[in-house]
Design an enzyme around this catalytic site. Structure first.
Site, PDB file in Angstrom:
ATOM      1  N   GLU A  66      -0.596 -33.354  38.196  1.00 43.16           N
ATOM      2  CA  GLU A  66       0.699 -33.602  38.842  1.00 43.16           C
ATOM      3  C   GLU A  66       1.853 -33.010  38.039  1.00 43.16           C
ATOM      4  O   GLU A  66       2.813 -32.492  38.607  1.00 43.16           O
ATOM      5  CB  GLU A  66       0.914 -35.106  39.027  1.00 43.16           C
ATOM      6  CG  GLU A  66       0.027 -35.728  40.099  1.00 43.16           C
ATOM      7  CD  GLU A  66       0.474 -35.351  41.510  1.00 43.16           C
ATOM      8  OE1 GLU A  66       1.633 -34.947  41.692  1.00 43.16           O
ATOM      9  OE2 GLU A  66      -0.360 -35.464  42.421  1.00 43.16           O
ATOM     10  N   CYS A 219       2.676 -25.825  57.520  1.00 44.49           N
ATOM     11  CA  CYS A 219       4.130 -25.877  57.681  1.00 44.49           C
ATOM     12  C   CYS A 219       4.786 -25.145  56.516  1.00 44.49           C
ATOM     13  O   CYS A 219       5.567 -25.709  55.753  1.00 44.49           O
ATOM     14  CB  CYS A 219       4.584 -27.332  57.750  1.00 44.49           C
ATOM     15  SG  CYS A 219       6.265 -27.558  58.382  1.00 44.49           S
ATOM     16  N   CYS A 226       2.231 -23.177  63.507  1.00 43.70           N
ATOM     17  CA  CYS A 226       2.477 -24.376  64.316  1.00 43.70           C
ATOM     18  C   CYS A 226       1.334 -24.695  65.276  1.00 43.70           C
ATOM     19  O   CYS A 226       1.088 -25.861  65.594  1.00 43.70           O
ATOM     20  CB  CYS A 226       3.786 -24.227  65.078  1.00 43.70           C
ATOM     21  SG  CYS A 226       5.238 -24.098  64.002  1.00 43.70           S
ATOM     22  N   CYS A 229      -1.002 -27.129  63.880  1.00 44.40           N
ATOM     23  CA  CYS A 229      -0.415 -28.316  63.257  1.00 44.40           C
ATOM     24  C   CYS A 229      -0.704 -29.582  64.056  1.00 44.40           C
ATOM     25  O   CYS A 229      -0.464 -29.634  65.262  1.00 44.40           O
ATOM     26  CB  CYS A 229       1.105 -28.137  63.126  1.00 44.40           C
ATOM     27  SG  CYS A 229       1.915 -29.578  62.373  1.00 44.40           S
ATOM     28  N   CYS A 235       6.903 -32.594  66.836  1.00 38.50           N
ATOM     29  CA  CYS A 235       7.811 -31.874  65.942  1.00 38.50           C
ATOM     30  C   CYS A 235       9.019 -31.339  66.705  1.00 38.50           C
ATOM     31  O   CYS A 235       8.883 -30.506  67.608  1.00 38.50           O
ATOM     32  CB  CYS A 235       7.061 -30.725  65.263  1.00 38.50           C
ATOM     33  SG  CYS A 235       8.103 -29.751  64.157  1.00 38.50           S
TER      34      CYS A 235
END
Length: 395
Positions: A66, A219, A226, A229, A235
């Site tokens: 991370e 995205c 798209c 997605c 959206c």
DNA sequence: TATGCGTGGCT
DNA sequence: TAGCCAAGCAT
């Protein structure tokens, strides 16, 4: 009727953008959140990425990933992550390592405060938390280098806690999902709230990973896919064909330019002079060759000949130009004019002097074959390469 | 809240 | 190809 957040004030909204989720009562949309979450989890099962830090539930390893991934692409992190876990397999090993060794392992990855904070935090974990990475939000947030997003990322991944995240992917995805009419930075409270509503109480682990995968692979900033997605029917950007216009970006200021003079000074012992940068600030704790910023309009060579001997307590013979290097940092651009010079005499014997800002610096003569033992900024690694090619030609 | 903080991938 | 942007944090 629409709800305006204070952040909207003073920003001209684009009348062509609609924002139904943002203007709805968020609490009444819980059914929609649950549907979206499930759709994303289904997509993740089929299309999520296989990444090394997803194959473990070791909080230490997940923490390392991370931190490395902050402002850094997955592709760049992969080799560093593998090497790091080989070299520092657990928090005790990291805590017991010299900071210079830690910085050397981080060399080239950038944002070096991350490495210094990792090192400090590892010692805090050993001292305060019995060598175990904390499994709660407040303790995790108390560690240097861990903010809300990183704490949420680690604790959801390692312990499956339902904590929200707010990285660049999530900002972009949500801005498009709700048709956000201001830059995400102006609506962070609202975006955090949505991120928190979306995390399922029983599957924070997969959901947050899925959220970031969606942003990284579908995205994307340019040419989002798209049609693949799972959120496209909800959206707002897709429904109104605005996915290339969102999120609205802040205007970037052009970067100032600096000219930096550098001298690689060698003596007749086969040694070269280096100095360590102060702990705080740009490239903190890394080593470099004697350098100075040249005021515009002045001669780089004259500036070097005047200032470096004063700062380092030495004199050198006529410098020879080796290479010029262009480098772009976060907030300025630089051109390095790099010279080589032979030592004339050492006028002072001490090794602790001050740079042009008055800050104490450590300087050392080291053998040329010791250069790879010290952490250097990327720009100086290029200088070393050029120096070896110029001064030590192979035959 | 705005700014400082590295380097490299991608278009 | 020059510029945008990346699993942000500290102050």
């Amino acid at each position: 009727m629409s709800v305006r957040t204070p952040a909207d004030a003073g920003h001209a909204p684009n009348a062509n953008l609609v924002n139904p989720l943002a203007s709805a009562n968020l609490a009444s949309s819980s059914f929609l959140y649950a549907e979206l979450s499930q759709a994303l989890l289904n997509w993740y099962d089929a299309s999520g990425r296989d990444l090394p830090w997803r194959r473990t539930q070791d909080a230490y390893a997940i923490w390392i990933s991370e931190i490395m991934l902050q402002q850094t692409q997955v592709k760049t992190v992969l080799p560093y992550y593998d090497r790091w876990l080989q070299q520092f397999p657990d928090v005790q090993t990291l805590a017991a390592t010299a900071q210079q060794t830690v910085l050397k392992a981080w060399e080239g990855l950038g944002y070096y405060a991350r490495a210094r904070n990792l090192h400090r935090a590892s010692q805090m974990i050993v001292e305060r938390f019995n060598g175990e990475f904390p499994n709660n939000f407040d303790d995790a947030m108390s560690l240097p280098g861990i903010g809300r997003t990183t704490a949420g990322g680690i604790l959801s991944s390692a312990f499956n806690l339902p904590l929200p995240i707010m990285d660049g992917n999530v900002k972009r995805v949500l801005a498009r999902l709700i048709g956000l009419t201001v830059p995400p930075a102006k609506a962070l409270d609202q975006l955090w709230e949505i991120s928190a509503q979306l995390v399922p109480t029983d599957n924070g682990r997969d959901f947050n990973q899925a959220f970031m995968d969606l942003g990284a692979t579908i995205c994307t900033p340019k040419n989002p896919a798209c049609l693949l997605c799972p959120w496209r029917t909800s959206c707002q950007a897709y429904q109104h064909n605005q996915q290339t216009q969102l999120p609205i970006s802040e205007r970037k200021k052009s970067l100032p330019h600096k000219t930096i003079g550098v001298v690689m000074i060698t003596n007749n012992q086969g040694e070269i002079l280096i100095n360590q940068r102060p702990e705080q600030g740009l490239l903190g704790g890394l080593w470099e060759f004697p350098s100075l910023e040249v005021p515009s309009g002045r001669s780089t060579l004259n500036a070097i000949k005047k200032t470096i001997p004063q700062n380092f307590g030495i004199r050198f013979k006529l410098p020879t130009a080796i290479i010029q290097i262009e480098h772009t940092y976060t907030h300025f651009k630089a051109t390095f004019h790099v010279y080589q010079a032979d030592l004339d005499i050492e006028t002072e014997t001490h090794r602790q002097t001050a740079n042009s800002n008055g800050a104490a610096i450590e300087q050392r003569w080291i053998k040329l074959n010791q250069l790879d033992q010290f952490p250097f900024p990327k720009s100086h690694l290029k200088m070393i390469q050029a120096f070896r090619a110029t001064m030590l030609p192979r035959d």
